[in-house]
Design a protein around this motif. Structure first.
Motif, PDB file in Angstrom:
ATOM      1  N   GLY A 217     -43.551 -20.845  14.753  1.00 45.19           N
ATOM      2  CA  GLY A 217     -43.157 -20.926  16.165  1.00 45.19           C
ATOM      3  C   GLY A 217     -44.295 -21.226  17.126  1.00 45.19           C
ATOM      4  N   PHE A 233     -28.954 -23.336  14.325  1.00 45.88           N
ATOM      5  CA  PHE A 233     -29.062 -22.041  15.002  1.00 45.88           C
ATOM      6  C   PHE A 233     -30.477 -21.863  15.552  1.00 45.88           C
ATOM      7  CE2 PHE A 233     -29.493 -17.507  15.503  1.00 45.88           C
ATOM      8  CZ  PHE A 233     -28.246 -17.091  15.926  1.00 45.88           C
ATOM      9  N   THR A 234     -31.453 -22.031  14.663  1.00 48.74           N
ATOM     10  CA  THR A 234     -32.851 -21.886  15.073  1.00 48.74           C
ATOM     11  C   THR A 234     -33.204 -22.906  16.153  1.00 48.74           C
ATOM     12  OG1 THR A 234     -33.411 -21.118  12.854  1.00 48.74           O
ATOM     13  CG2 THR A 234     -35.236 -21.914  14.218  1.00 48.74           C
ATOM     14  N   ASN A 236     -31.341 -24.431  18.294  1.00 42.39           N
ATOM     15  CA  ASN A 236     -30.710 -24.155  19.576  1.00 42.39           C
ATOM     16  C   ASN A 236     -31.405 -23.025  20.321  1.00 42.39           C
ATOM     17  OD1 ASN A 236     -28.432 -22.785  21.323  1.00 42.39           O
ATOM     18  ND2 ASN A 236     -27.840 -24.915  20.990  1.00 42.39           N
ATOM     19  N   VAL A 237     -31.796 -21.991  19.566  1.00 41.82           N
ATOM     20  CA  VAL A 237     -32.521 -20.876  20.198  1.00 41.82           C
ATOM     21  C   VAL A 237     -33.860 -21.381  20.744  1.00 41.82           C
ATOM     22  CG1 VAL A 237     -33.670 -18.661  19.782  1.00 41.82           C
ATOM     23  CG2 VAL A 237     -31.385 -19.064  18.845  1.00 41.82           C
ATOM     24  N   VAL A 238     -34.571 -22.193  19.945  1.00 42.71           N
ATOM     25  CA  VAL A 238     -35.870 -22.726  20.385  1.00 42.71           C
ATOM     26  C   VAL A 238     -35.691 -23.599  21.624  1.00 42.71           C
ATOM     27  CG1 VAL A 238     -37.756 -24.299  19.774  1.00 42.71           C
ATOM     28  CG2 VAL A 238     -36.973 -22.587  18.121  1.00 42.71           C
ATOM     29  N   LYS A 240     -33.345 -23.601  23.908  1.00 44.56           N
ATOM     30  CA  LYS A 240     -32.997 -22.844  25.110  1.00 44.56           C
ATOM     31  C   LYS A 240     -34.136 -21.937  25.561  1.00 44.56           C
ATOM     32  CE  LYS A 240     -28.027 -23.172  24.485  1.00 44.56           C
ATOM     33  NZ  LYS A 240     -26.858 -22.557  23.807  1.00 44.56           N
ATOM     34  N   LEU A 241     -34.920 -21.465  24.609  1.00 50.12           N
ATOM     35  CA  LEU A 241     -36.089 -20.664  24.966  1.00 50.12           C
ATOM     36  C   LEU A 241     -37.093 -21.538  25.728  1.00 50.12           C
ATOM     37  CD1 LEU A 241     -37.064 -17.776  24.564  1.00 50.12           C
ATOM     38  CD2 LEU A 241     -38.110 -18.465  22.422  1.00 50.12           C
ATOM     39  N   CYS A 242     -37.262 -22.777  25.277  1.00 48.18           N
ATOM     40  CA  CYS A 242     -38.148 -23.708  25.996  1.00 48.18           C
ATOM     41  C   CYS A 242     -37.636 -23.920  27.416  1.00 48.18           C
ATOM     42  CB  CYS A 242     -38.230 -25.055  25.267  1.00 48.18           C
ATOM     43  SG  CYS A 242     -39.204 -25.002  23.748  1.00 48.18           S
ATOM     44  N   GLU A 243     -36.335 -24.053  27.559  1.00 48.90           N
ATOM     45  CA  GLU A 243     -35.744 -24.166  28.903  1.00 48.90           C
ATOM     46  C   GLU A 243     -36.068 -22.935  29.732  1.00 48.90           C
ATOM     47  OE1 GLU A 243     -31.551 -26.328  27.800  1.00 48.90           O
ATOM     48  OE2 GLU A 243     -31.531 -24.792  29.355  1.00 48.90           O
TER      49      GLU A 243
ATOM     50  N   ILE B 185     -26.117 -18.769  19.807  1.00 49.04           N
ATOM     51  CA  ILE B 185     -26.261 -20.114  20.364  1.00 49.04           C
ATOM     52  C   ILE B 185     -25.125 -20.451  21.313  1.00 49.04           C
ATOM     53  CG2 ILE B 185     -27.591 -20.879  18.380  1.00 49.04           C
ATOM     54  CD1 ILE B 185     -25.146 -22.342  17.357  1.00 49.04           C
ATOM     55  N   GLY B 217     -30.907 -18.279  24.061  1.00 46.31           N
ATOM     56  CA  GLY B 217     -32.358 -18.390  24.151  1.00 46.31           C
ATOM     57  C   GLY B 217     -32.901 -18.390  25.565  1.00 46.31           C
ATOM     58  N   VAL B 237     -39.509 -16.554  14.797  1.00 42.56           N
ATOM     59  CA  VAL B 237     -39.716 -17.838  15.486  1.00 42.56           C
ATOM     60  C   VAL B 237     -39.829 -17.595  16.994  1.00 42.56           C
ATOM     61  CG1 VAL B 237     -38.672 -20.074  16.050  1.00 42.56           C
ATOM     62  CG2 VAL B 237     -38.622 -19.243  13.693  1.00 42.56           C
ATOM     63  N   LYS B 240     -43.226 -15.906  17.903  1.00 46.10           N
ATOM     64  CA  LYS B 240     -44.376 -16.813  17.830  1.00 46.10           C
ATOM     65  C   LYS B 240     -44.302 -17.904  18.889  1.00 46.10           C
ATOM     66  CE  LYS B 240     -45.513 -15.808  13.036  1.00 46.10           C
ATOM     67  NZ  LYS B 240     -45.183 -16.126  11.634  1.00 46.10           N
ATOM     68  N   PHE B 245     -46.258 -20.108  24.114  1.00 44.70           N
ATOM     69  CA  PHE B 245     -46.139 -20.327  25.552  1.00 44.70           C
ATOM     70  C   PHE B 245     -47.227 -19.578  26.316  1.00 44.70           C
ATOM     71  CE2 PHE B 245     -41.775 -21.759  24.723  1.00 44.70           C
ATOM     72  CZ  PHE B 245     -41.802 -22.901  25.477  1.00 44.70           C
TER      73      PHE B 245
END
Lengths: 319, 319
Positions: A217, A233-234, A236-238, A240-243, B185, B217, B237, B240, B245
């Motif tokens: 990550g 799944f992973t 999508n989480v990544v 949206k987390l970036c958003e 998600i 997320g 994930v 990390k 960030f």
């Protein structure tokens, strides 16, 4: 050279139809030498919108599709009960070759599902997926896929995502031998869940792409890999987390060129990969600029013959 | 009131033993009214270190453990071939009641595995897990678990993580009825992979905790949930990525109080939940400040009788 014809779903997006008229106007102002727009939706709505946004009716084409799939609709039910919805009509035009690509900021599940059904997959045994860009600090964006088309993936699916990503990166990003990594929770091959461990074994030593191993990550923004393979799944989480991080940085007034690459407005949306056609799905909250970039991204996919390149890559792998 | 006795693994961490002497010194300077340290490791190394850091030998206790498990060692193999390693010796002291809690920034797999074996789980059918804090913008930190103890989880495991998290949040964060969310998600119950969908059904309407539904997320930093339940793959994930960030923000010189809550130095490490004892695992790259906060966090867990509270909560659920 003839223009690339992109169908734009006027009913797509939380702020439809207005966001799409704003986007269409920006396309006409900035990309009209290259792109011809076909606006798909209710004809009256379109004509009224063109007039109020001061867009010349003759500068675009209009295709009537009176029904609307709402953002909150259950995809399959809505597609069946509203056969004349703008998404199905647009995909029909794409299948018939009347447009070169289709772009919509509408209901993701409906667009994805209808694309796969209407256009078919490039080979028989493939699970199409969706992609996004991940900005890297010292390099152009990485490509991450899948970002949610399927929530569960088998090792073979992850292998195919790697092939789709490799082809995308080669032809859209123009990198000859891009580095493909597997998103995982450790560096070593034996790390991760059962699916990822099995995928590592399949991917390691592949001649279909340049596999460089696991990516954790905290390495997504580094140069370690150009293509980041993960289950939906992973991904999508990544995504949206970036958003979420981008929103935080805006909240604090932090801004620079790099951070702006996380801004969905600049990203152009998510291409559906593995189907016979160029389909791009925009973010539901798209504004005019985001719609313009979605149309632009669709045209890039058409111009570089991506669906055809992918079909070629995966068909030769089947034999 | 008698002091809380924390065993500190002198051999743990990428920068061991020095980071631990720095940490011990900070504990003595800041927390000596509350915490008594037992330094566990090679006696000569400890005595030399105490002397060179100017720490009075009489201010701490020393327990000799001559062998070292390296950060890169394969956990189970190393634990078996080096029976007098500082981790096993420390856990032995904890089991025997000679110390109240054990803290180490060493090999995560070895500490976690040895903790479960040495101390046992609070009930028979439980998969212990690890946690981290997720800073929220307008509120105190959320708790996320699991963050990588297991890479695959069954719906029942996710349910138990929710119970562990609820008990943690109630007694460590002092929130009477914290909100528990499931990382997913999409918002709707039918979204997600098979495991998460099944977990949603199990969790929905539970009287063991206050389930508020799915959390996406981009909502992790919001007030939607106090406790974020996920499988260890997703949690690792996310953890990390948050580190990534934080590093980016530091790289750009962005800094404020909120962002500093992402700094591992301030977080204290990850508690192992679901075992009969207070064990905290620090980040491998821990410096002195991080070691001090790891020791402090261990003492908080002891002080609030967390392992016992968890045993109580899960045992009553079993009947």
């Amino acid at each position: 050279m003839s223009k690339i014809v992109i169908g734009l779903d006027i009913a797509g997006g939380d702020f439809a139809p207005n966001c799409n008229f704003e986007g269409a106007k920006l396309v006409l102002e900035n990309l009209s030498d290259k792109i011809h727009l076909v606006l798909i939706g209710d004809e009256n709505v379109i004509k009224t919108g063109l007039s109020s946004y001061g867009i010349d009716e003759n500068a675009v084409s209009i295709f009537h599709a009176p029904e609307v799939i709402e953002m909150g609709d259950t995809p399959m039910r809505a597609l069946m009960s509203k056969p004349n919805n703008s998404i199905s009509v647009g995909l029909g035009l794409l299948k018939a070759g009347k447009i070169d690509g289709f772009a919509s900021a509408g209901n993701t599940g409906a667009i994805f599902g209808a694309s796969v059904v209407a256009l078919g997959t490039v080979i028989e045994n493939i699970r199409p997926c969706m992609m996004t860009f991940v900005p890297r600090l010292n390099n152009r964006d990485a490509l991450m896929l899948d970002i949610g088309a399927s929530a569960d993936s088998k090792p073979e699916n992850l292998y195919q995502f790697a092939m789709l990503g490799h082809t995308f990166y080669k032809y859209i990003m123009n990198v000859e031998n891009p580095k493909t990594g597997l998103i995982n929770i450790g560096e070593e091959p034996e790390k991760g869940n059962e699916v990822v461990k099995a995928a590592y074994k399949l991917m390691n030593g592949s001649t279909d792409f340049n596999f460089i191993g696991n990516v954790e990550g905290n390495e997504l923004f580094s140069d370690k890999a150009d293509i980041l393979v993960c289950n939906g799944f992973t991904g999508n989480v990544v995504l949206k987390l970036c958003e979420g991080f981008y929103k935080l940085s805006r909240h604090f007034g932090f801004s620079n060129e790099y951070l702006e690459r996380f801004n969905y407005e600049n990203q152009g949306g998510s291409a559906v990969l593995g189907i016979n056609g160029a389909v791009v799905i925009g973010h539901g909250i798209s504004n005019g600029k985001a719609i313009m970039n979605m149309v632009k991204f669709s045209a890039e996919i058409v111009e570089n013959k991506l669906p055809w390149r992918i079909k070629e890559a995966l068909s030769s792998n089947e034999q």
